[in-house]
Design a protein around this motif. Structure first.
Motif, mmCIF file in Angstrom:
data_model
loop_
_atom_site.group_PDB
_atom_site.id
_atom_site.type_symbol
_atom_site.label_atom_id
_atom_site.label_comp_id
_atom_site.label_asym_id
_atom_site.label_seq_id
_atom_site.Cartn_x
_atom_site.Cartn_y
_atom_site.Cartn_z
ATOM 1 N N LEU A 144 -23.662 -17.399 -7.168
ATOM 2 C CA LEU A 144 -22.300 -17.202 -7.674
ATOM 3 C C LEU A 144 -22.062 -15.727 -7.983
ATOM 4 C CD1 LEU A 144 -19.563 -18.279 -8.581
ATOM 5 C CD2 LEU A 144 -20.589 -18.722 -10.840
ATOM 6 N N PHE A 145 -23.059 -15.066 -8.523
ATOM 7 C CA PHE A 145 -22.963 -13.627 -8.794
ATOM 8 C C PHE A 145 -22.606 -12.870 -7.513
ATOM 9 C CE2 PHE A 145 -24.930 -9.417 -8.900
ATOM 10 C CZ PHE A 145 -24.401 -8.894 -10.078
ATOM 11 N N PHE A 146 -23.266 -13.206 -6.401
ATOM 12 C CA PHE A 146 -22.999 -12.496 -5.143
ATOM 13 C C PHE A 146 -21.717 -12.960 -4.461
ATOM 14 C CE2 PHE A 146 -27.508 -11.608 -5.822
ATOM 15 C CZ PHE A 146 -27.392 -10.229 -5.901
ATOM 16 N N VAL A 147 -21.264 -14.176 -4.736
ATOM 17 C CA VAL A 147 -19.934 -14.589 -4.271
ATOM 18 C C VAL A 147 -18.894 -13.681 -4.925
ATOM 19 C CG1 VAL A 147 -18.183 -16.416 -4.392
ATOM 20 C CG2 VAL A 147 -20.537 -16.995 -3.776
ATOM 21 N N ILE A 148 -19.074 -13.403 -6.198
ATOM 22 C CA ILE A 148 -18.117 -12.587 -6.948
ATOM 23 C C ILE A 148 -18.275 -11.104 -6.625
ATOM 24 C CG2 ILE A 148 -17.457 -11.840 -9.277
ATOM 25 C CD1 ILE A 148 -18.342 -14.723 -10.177
#
Length: 150
Positions: A130-134
């Motif tokens: 999720l961190f890298f999606v954002i």
């Protein structure tokens, strides 16, 4: 340097460490992305060598036809992991991996009735992706080198 970094530096017990933290910010994020992508690739390598081997398992989770979803799972983990590691199409690759991990959370927590203890690792991996999606791939990525990000 961002305002957030400046504000954080003022709150440090040892303010001089703020420069060190600032200088390592991108490198630390890059290491996390490369390691997450590499581990996802390693995990997917078992599936990519037999891309239809999980057909029965994915049908057991309600994904039909199993052969198609088994192939999608293998490709998402293996190629998605490579893309995340090198920072190419980072957000879409991380989103696909996030979806897979949320399914594993459901599987362990609900289907297997293992609760948090069974889903804990999947939840942690989901948070990382999720961190890298954002955030995307940062300046140390193929996305940045080609000047395009999704």
């Amino acid at each position: 340097m961002s305002a957030t970094t400046d504000a954080s530096r003022g709150k440090l017990i040892i303010p001089v460490l703020g420069r060190l933290y600032s200088s390592l910010h991108d490198a630390g994020e890059t290491v996390l992305r490369v390691v997450a992508g590499a581990f996802l690739t390693i995990h997917g390598s078992q599936k990519i060598s037999n891309p239809f081997g999980a057909a029965e398992m994915v049908e057991g989770l309600g994904f039909y036809p199993g052969a198609l979803w088994s192939l999608v799972l293998a490709c998402t983990e293996f190629f998605g992991g490579i893309f995340i590691a090198i920072g190419l199409l980072t957000r879409p690759a991380a989103f696909a991996g996030l979806f897979v991990l949320l399914v594993t959370v459901w599987f362990h927590w609900v289907t297997m009735s293992q609760g948090f203890s069974g889903a804990e690792k999947s939840l942690l991996w989901a948070a990382i992706l999720l961190f890298f999606v954002i955030r995307g791939g940062n300046r140390h990525s193929v996305d940045a080198r080609i000047g395009k990000a999704f």
